[in-house]
Design a protein around this motif. Structure first.
Motif, PDB file in Angstrom:
ATOM      1  N   ARG A 296      23.769 -82.562  19.783  1.00 58.22           N
ATOM      2  CA  ARG A 296      22.527 -82.923  19.109  1.00 58.22           C
ATOM      3  C   ARG A 296      21.561 -83.514  20.137  1.00 58.22           C
TER       4      ARG A 296
ATOM      5  N   ALA B 212      16.988 -83.435  21.268  1.00 57.51           N
ATOM      6  CA  ALA B 212      15.642 -83.055  20.864  1.00 57.51           C
ATOM      7  C   ALA B 212      15.438 -81.550  21.014  1.00 57.51           C
ATOM      8  N   GLY B 213      14.956 -80.915  19.963  1.00 54.63           N
ATOM      9  CA  GLY B 213      14.698 -79.487  19.992  1.00 54.63           C
ATOM     10  C   GLY B 213      15.838 -78.639  19.463  1.00 54.63           C
ATOM     11  N   ARG B 214      17.032 -79.259  19.220  1.00 55.01           N
ATOM     12  CA  ARG B 214      18.177 -78.488  18.738  1.00 55.01           C
ATOM     13  C   ARG B 214      18.587 -78.891  17.324  1.00 55.01           C
ATOM     14  N   GLU B 215      17.748 -79.661  16.647  1.00 56.84           N
ATOM     15  CA  GLU B 215      18.089 -80.138  15.300  1.00 56.84           C
ATOM     16  C   GLU B 215      18.351 -78.981  14.336  1.00 56.84           C
TER      17      GLU B 215
ATOM     18  N   GLU C 296      19.334 -75.919  15.056  1.00 56.84           N
ATOM     19  CA  GLU C 296      20.581 -75.244  15.427  1.00 56.84           C
ATOM     20  C   GLU C 296      21.783 -76.014  14.903  1.00 56.84           C
TER      21      GLU C 296
END
Length: 266
Positions: A85, A87-90, A92
């Motif tokens: 986890r 920033a930017g992969r929430e 996914e």
């Protein structure tokens, strides 16, 4: 496979597998035969009695890139590798939780669910929720850990690690933060954990990974039937006797019994 043989493990849930596509890899011969059911990032190693049972039952499996499930003797075993986890992969991470949920729901109600692997989430102490997570853990949880417990609670599941005290909980050491994290563990249906889990502990370091293996002992107990004698003495429901109608029927029934002739056994 050799490490599993030395430890006597019939099932190993694997994370951080690097494979092209999905499938089943067979290794060894006869009693040393091993099967690895894998996706791109996770897999389940089977050997010994577990492999024989899985083969005899039709090699039932469900494979996704990060989640692999097999059914063996009434147990659905799922290996998982959730993304980190950050920033930017929430999105996914949320999508992979949904896929993992599909695997859990693939199990029938009469099958035991055991999900294990690298959740990339640290669940620490202080997350105690009845039936969902116990009080044991390292330090406090990170955001991913709190989200994992929330996901378990929403799905009627539990974070197994939190219910058991054991030494050396740290499974992965961060060279940046200079501390241990418990990223790997097990998830089950919350009503099944107290029935089947006997022990959870950290095994020790191995050269194959920078994560220490986590071991859970699951004992499938046979249902015990209570022997009932032919003649049972009826119990009076005293709470129900507060109702006048129930009391009247009870007295009438007792008077009928008293008028019945007594038959002596030979």
């Amino acid at each position: 496979a050799e490490y599993a043989r030395k430890c006597g493990w019939d099932v190993v849930l694997l994370s951080e597998v690097w494979a092209e596509g999905e499938g089943v890899v067979w290794m060894g011969e006869e009693e040393e035969r091993v099967a690895i059911v894998h996706g791109a990032k996770a897999g389940v190693l089977l050997r010994g009695k577990a492999l024989k049972a899985w083969s005899a039952e039709g090699m039932v499996r469900k494979i996704s890139p990060r989640h692999v499930s097999v059914k063996v003797k009434g147990v659905m075993l799922t290996a998982t590798y959730l993304p980190v986890r950050m920033a930017g992969r929430e999105l996914e991470v949320a999508e992979e939780f949904e896929v993992l949920g599909e695997h859990v729901r693939w199990a029938r109600k009469d099958e035991v669910v055991l999900v294990g692997g690298d959740f990339n989430a640290h669940v620490g102490a202080g997350e105690e929720r009845r039936g969902v997570c116990g009080k044991f853990g390292l330090r406090s949880s990170n955001q991913a850990g709190r989200e994992l417990v929330d996901w378990c609670e929403a799905g009627g599941l539990c974070w197994v690690n939190g219910f058991y005290r054991h030494k050396k909980r740290g499974l992965w050491f961060s060279s940046i933060h200079k501390r241990w994290y418990e990223l790997d563990g097990f998830v089950m249906r919350k009503e099944e954990r107290p029935k089947f889990v006997r022990k959870v502990n950290t095994v020790g370091e191995i050269s194959l990974s920078d994560h220490k293996p986590k071991k859970v002992v699951v004992e499938l107990r046979k249902k015990k039937w209570r022997k009932v004698s032919k003649k049972r003495v009826p119990k009076i429901q005293w709470e129900a006797m507060r109702n006048e109608e129930v009391t009247r029927r009870f007295h009438n029934k007792m008077e009928e019994k008293m008028r019945e002739p007594v038959v002596e056994e030979p």
